[in-house]
Design an enzyme around this catalytic site. Structure first.
Site, PDB file in Angstrom:
ATOM      1  N   GLY A 217      31.159  51.333  41.628  1.00 47.09           N
ATOM      2  CA  GLY A 217      31.836  51.033  42.874  1.00 47.09           C
ATOM      3  C   GLY A 217      33.250  51.589  42.898  1.00 47.09           C
ATOM      4  CB  SER A 218      36.176  50.571  44.856  1.00 46.09           C
ATOM      5  OG  SER A 218      35.524  50.729  46.102  1.00 46.09           O
ATOM      6  CB  THR A 219      36.182  50.323  39.012  1.00 47.99           C
ATOM      7  OG1 THR A 219      34.811  50.664  38.758  1.00 47.99           O
ATOM      8  CG2 THR A 219      36.306  48.831  39.288  1.00 47.99           C
TER       9      THR A 219
END
Length: 487
Positions: A217-219
């Site tokens: 995801g956005s990590t």
């Protein structure tokens, strides 16, 4: 010599030669096969009849052997088994061995080549052979804090010391108790193993380093940001496109921001602000503009698609390989940590640790020291540089951007009073129809990092479909950082 005597002599000589050949064949040629044969009870008794060395954390054994009055001699025991099981694994008569019990077996049972002096001393003194102790880098308080903070949710937590690569915590839930699997009641031990491996919750998976890898995801936007900054074409204040929707090429489908939110009323924003609020459309376009070669190269510099042992075998995290069918739409999804990008929690902790350590990624490791029973050091781990992930300048810029995420962005739940925290949230779509995974990765203090953390909570944990990385995973990371910093 008459003929009958000569014939008898030849026969006796032939019998001796046959005996010598047979003995040599059994003891040298067939030795490994016979020792490995499950019907060979002698090898089992020999293996379990050794006073196996302990696995130690903070001076206390988490795996040890006690003498018992049965044919096997010693019973393997695990203190607070589920807490440490993903690390220790188990050592079992019918079920074999896993975890450090397998990778460090030659030290634990005393047969390693560099323990020959101890074996020679035991031979002359007549002492009972003993294995060496294996001392770990884990911190018991940090491990417990991670375990408690994750609670009954499925997921994993990893904490690393950025400057050295020491692993301070490695938690995977749900876990299992190694003690029933190590029982000398072979029927019960075999049944306990079958129950564990067939459980729907996949409790035997070490979610922190192996098993099913996850979309980060956005990590993963940290990797995309790093690629942009390293290219020389972007600075943290560079304005990047941030539309309400990203239009996929040759398609009517679009990529939207989380909750269909608008990132910017003008359709543009700085790279730093895009990371701070985790704008999907901005990073999808950014990744496409950078190109798949640039993105893949940066991912590899952080450790994606690289083999790793800590000494437990780590499943490689993956960035989609170059292929004819890998197009700009795939790259857009990959650039926000979706699509075919897969990562372990250890990998995302390593990304933060590299940024925290001025761009240098250290090799993570679990085993600190091996000692003989008389406490002589056999081996001592030393920090080892794996690679330079980004320049020191880029690492500093990423740190400031991550501080913004925690100060007034999507990761405010990770704030610690009196400590500047750098972090990044992630909310990763996975199985259609199921709640997203909640991620958070961080390090602290930002100006002198002592710990880097990654947390994943599968399918949003107790928050379910309402979960976000900031709401669910960030508080867990905060608890782990506080345990390290004594806050």
């Amino acid at each position: 010599m008459n003929v009958p005597i000569r014939r008898v002599a030849v026969l006796v000589l032939a019998m001796f030669l046959a005996l010598m050949v047979a003995t040599t064949y059994i003891q040298f040629v067939r030795a490994d096969d016979l020792n490995a044969d499950p019907r060979n009870k002698r090898s089992v008794y020999d293996e379990f009849g050794v006073d196996r060395g302990p696995i130690v954390v903070d001076g206390s054994p988490i795996a040890s052997s006690s003498p018992v009055d049965d044919p096997y001699g010693f019973q393997r025991e695990y203190a607070n088994g589920p807490l440490w099981a993903p690390v220790t694994g188990f050592f079992s008569i019918p079920n074999g061995s896993t975890g450090l019990e397998r990778t460090e077996n030659e030290y634990l049972n005393g047969t390693a080549d560099d323990l020959w002096q101890s074996r020679l001393t035991a031979l002359f003194t007549g002492e009972q052979p003993q294995g060496s102790s294996v001392e770990l880098t884990l911190d018991a308080d940090v491990q417990q804090a991670a375990w408690d903070a994750l609670g009954d949710q499925r997921g994993a937590v990893v904490a690393i010391e950025p400057k050295t690569g020491k692993i301070l915590a490695l938690v995977s839930k749900p876990s299992f108790d190694p003690n029933p699997l190590a029982s000398h009641d072979l029927g019960a031990a075999g049944q306990a193993y079958q129950d564990a491996v067939s459980a729907d919750d996949k409790r035997m998976f070490n979610r922190a380093i192996a098993g099913d890898t996850y979309p980060p995801g956005s990590t993963f936007k940290l990797v995309t940001s790093a690629a942009a900054l390293e290219s020389g074409d972007y600075e943290p204040d560079t304005e990047v496109p941030a539309p309400d929707q990203y239009q996929y090429a040759n398609s009517t489908d679009t990529l939207k921001n989380f909750g269909n939110e608008r990132c910017s009323p003008t359709g543009e924003m700085s790279l730093a602000d895009a990371l701070r609020i985790s704008c999907n459309t901005a990073f999808a376009q950014l990744g496409v503009d950078l190109g798949d070669d640039t993105m893949r190269e940066q991912a590899e510099k952080f450790g994606f698609d690289q083999d790793l042992s800590i000494p437990l075998t780590v499943t490689p995290s993956q960035f989609p390989p170059a292929a004819d069918d890998f197009d700009s739409n795939d790259l857009a999804r990959a650039s926000i940590g979706q699509g075919e990008v897969k990562a372990t929690p250890l990998q995302m902790a390593m990304v933060s640790a590299a940024i925290a350590n001025d761009g240098v990624q250290m090799a993570p490791y679990l085993v600190q020291t091996v000692r003989t029973p008389d406490l002589k050091v056999v081996s001592e781990a030393k920090p080892e540089e794996l690679r330079r992930s980004v320049s020191a300048e880029t690492a500093d810029e990423l740190t400031q951007m991550m501080i913004g995420v925690v100060q007034d962005g999507s990761g405010t739940s990770a704030q610690i009073q009196g400590v500047e925290v750098a972090g990044k949230t992630g909310t990763a779509e996975n199985v259609p129809g199921q709640a997203p995974h909640a991620w958070f990765t961080s390090f602290a203090p930002a100006d002198d990092p002592q710990v880097a953390v990654a947390v994943i909570v599968e399918h949003g944990g107790s928050a379910g479909s309402e979960a976000t990385g900031g709401a669910v995973a960030a508080p867990i990371a905060k608890a782990v950082m506080q345990a390290v910093l004594g806050r």
